[in-house]
Each structure stands twice: as structure tokens, then as C-alpha cells.
Design a protein around this motif. Structure first.
Motif, PDB file in Angstrom:
ATOM      1  N   PRO A 251       0.805  -1.233   0.000  1.00  0.00           N
ATOM      2  CA  PRO A 251       0.000   0.000   0.000  1.00  0.00           C
ATOM      3  C   PRO A 251       0.837   1.281   0.000  1.00  0.00           C
ATOM      4  CG  PRO A 251      -0.913  -1.579   1.540  1.00  0.00           C
ATOM      5  CD  PRO A 251       0.406  -2.141   1.085  1.00  0.00           C
ATOM      6  N   GLN A 252       1.992   1.245   0.667  1.00  0.00           N
ATOM      7  CA  GLN A 252       2.859   2.426   0.702  1.00  0.00           C
ATOM      8  C   GLN A 252       3.387   2.747  -0.699  1.00  0.00           C
ATOM      9  OE1 GLN A 252       5.227   0.379   3.862  1.00  0.00           O
ATOM     10  NE2 GLN A 252       5.449   2.465   4.653  1.00  0.00           N
ATOM     11  N   VAL A 253       3.865   1.732  -1.400  1.00  0.00           N
ATOM     12  CA  VAL A 253       4.422   1.928  -2.735  1.00  0.00           C
ATOM     13  C   VAL A 253       3.309   2.233  -3.729  1.00  0.00           C
ATOM     14  CG1 VAL A 253       5.709   0.827  -4.600  1.00  0.00           C
ATOM     15  CG2 VAL A 253       6.427   0.518  -2.241  1.00  0.00           C
ATOM     16  N   ALA A 254       2.154   1.593  -3.550  1.00  0.00           N
ATOM     17  CA  ALA A 254       1.020   1.839  -4.438  1.00  0.00           C
ATOM     18  C   ALA A 254       0.649   3.317  -4.456  1.00  0.00           C
ATOM     19  CB  ALA A 254      -0.184   0.993  -4.011  1.00  0.00           C
ATOM     20  N   SER A 255       0.659   3.951  -3.298  1.00  0.00           N
ATOM     21  CA  SER A 255       0.281   5.369  -3.256  1.00  0.00           C
ATOM     22  C   SER A 255       1.271   6.236  -4.029  1.00  0.00           C
ATOM     23  CB  SER A 255       0.138   5.859  -1.812  1.00  0.00           C
ATOM     24  OG  SER A 255       1.369   5.798  -1.146  1.00  0.00           O
ATOM     25  N   VAL A 256       2.560   5.916  -3.962  1.00  0.00           N
ATOM     26  CA  VAL A 256       3.587   6.683  -4.677  1.00  0.00           C
ATOM     27  C   VAL A 256       3.459   6.463  -6.187  1.00  0.00           C
ATOM     28  CG1 VAL A 256       6.073   6.882  -5.079  1.00  0.00           C
ATOM     29  CG2 VAL A 256       5.212   6.683  -2.752  1.00  0.00           C
ATOM     30  N   VAL A 257       3.400   5.197  -6.597  1.00  0.00           N
ATOM     31  CA  VAL A 257       3.346   4.852  -8.024  1.00  0.00           C
ATOM     32  C   VAL A 257       2.051   5.372  -8.653  1.00  0.00           C
ATOM     33  CG1 VAL A 257       3.239   2.943  -9.672  1.00  0.00           C
ATOM     34  CG2 VAL A 257       4.830   2.846  -7.759  1.00  0.00           C
ATOM     35  N   GLU A 258       0.940   5.163  -7.987  1.00  0.00           N
ATOM     36  CA  GLU A 258      -0.342   5.555  -8.570  1.00  0.00           C
ATOM     37  C   GLU A 258      -0.540   7.062  -8.576  1.00  0.00           C
ATOM     38  OE1 GLU A 258      -3.553   3.023  -7.195  1.00  0.00           O
ATOM     39  OE2 GLU A 258      -2.209   1.287  -7.283  1.00  0.00           O
TER      40      GLU A 258
END
Length: 126
Positions: free
Chosen positions: A108-115
Motif C-alpha cells: 500500500p505504501q508503494v502503491a500510493s507513490v506509483v499511482e
């Protein structure tokens, strides 16, 4: 901004991403971090996989010579895992964003950055 700046400042600069790639839908690498070497074949296959993810559970996703196990996805996102690391990929109108992360960082942490970056690029017609 150059594509390399997006990799360096937005993805790697977040402190959450260990390796990053931005590529075109045709498999050409636009920018990447120094610690990953994706092949054109790997990038092309990933790009094509967004349309039909049925085979990914059996084949996995290869990136930079590593095989990641497919977890889930949508027509815009593919999530994978390999041991204590993971990969989050997002397809925009013209590009694919790829971020590899390692524990203790979670999807979820990386998803927020990438998305967030992906949504911005879509708003800019990329």
C-alpha cells in the motif's frame, strides 16, 4: 521534467522504492534506476499483460532477470511479490511505471507513490 527525473525524484526519492523503471508500451525503456536492467522483452510482456492477466498466476512476471509471483491486478495495476520484496506496476496512457520495494515497505505504501505519479502522467496525457 525528464523521465529520469521522475524515476530519481518521484519514485526513488520517495525512500520507499528500491528499483524503478519507466517504459513505453512498446517495451522501450525511458528511464530507470542504476540497479535494474530490464530487457525489452520483459517490458513488452508486462505491457501486454495488463489486458489479460490470466496467465500471470502460472508464469509470474519477469523484471530485471528476476521472477516475481503475481498477486493481483486490474487493467491499470499489477501487483507481484518475491520473497521479502514486491513489485507494483501501473499502466498510463503511454507508459508503464514499475517500482520494486523491499521489506519493511509494504504494497500500500508503494502503491500510493506509483499511482499518484501515474495519475499525474495520465492527467498530462502520458
Amino acid at each position: 521534467m525528464s523521465w529520469q527525473t521522475y524515476v530519481d525524484q518521484q519514485l526513488m526519492g520517495s525512500g520507499l522504492v528500491a528499483k524503478a523503471v519507466i517504459a513505453g508500451h512498446d517495451g522501450t525503456c525511458w528511464a530507470k534506476s542504476n540497479n535494474i536492467e530490464p530487457t525489452r522483452d520483459e517490458l513488452s510482456k508486462l505491457s501486454q499483460s495488463f489486458q489479460d492477466q490470466n496467465n500471470l498466476a502460472m508464469t509470474g512476471v519477469h523484471m530485471g532477470g528476476e521472477k516475481f509471483f503475481y498477486l493481483s491486478g486490474t487493467d491499470k495495476v499489477i501487483r507481484c511479490k518475491k520473497g521479502k520484496s514486491g513489485m507494483h506496476c501501473m499502466k498510463t496512457l503511454q507508459a508503464i511505471l514499475i517500482a520494486v520495494f523491499e521489506e519493511p515497505i509494504q504494497h500500500p505504501q508503494v502503491a500510493s507513490v506509483v499511482e499518484a505519479l501515474g495519475d499525474y502522467l495520465i492527467s498530462m496525457t502520458y
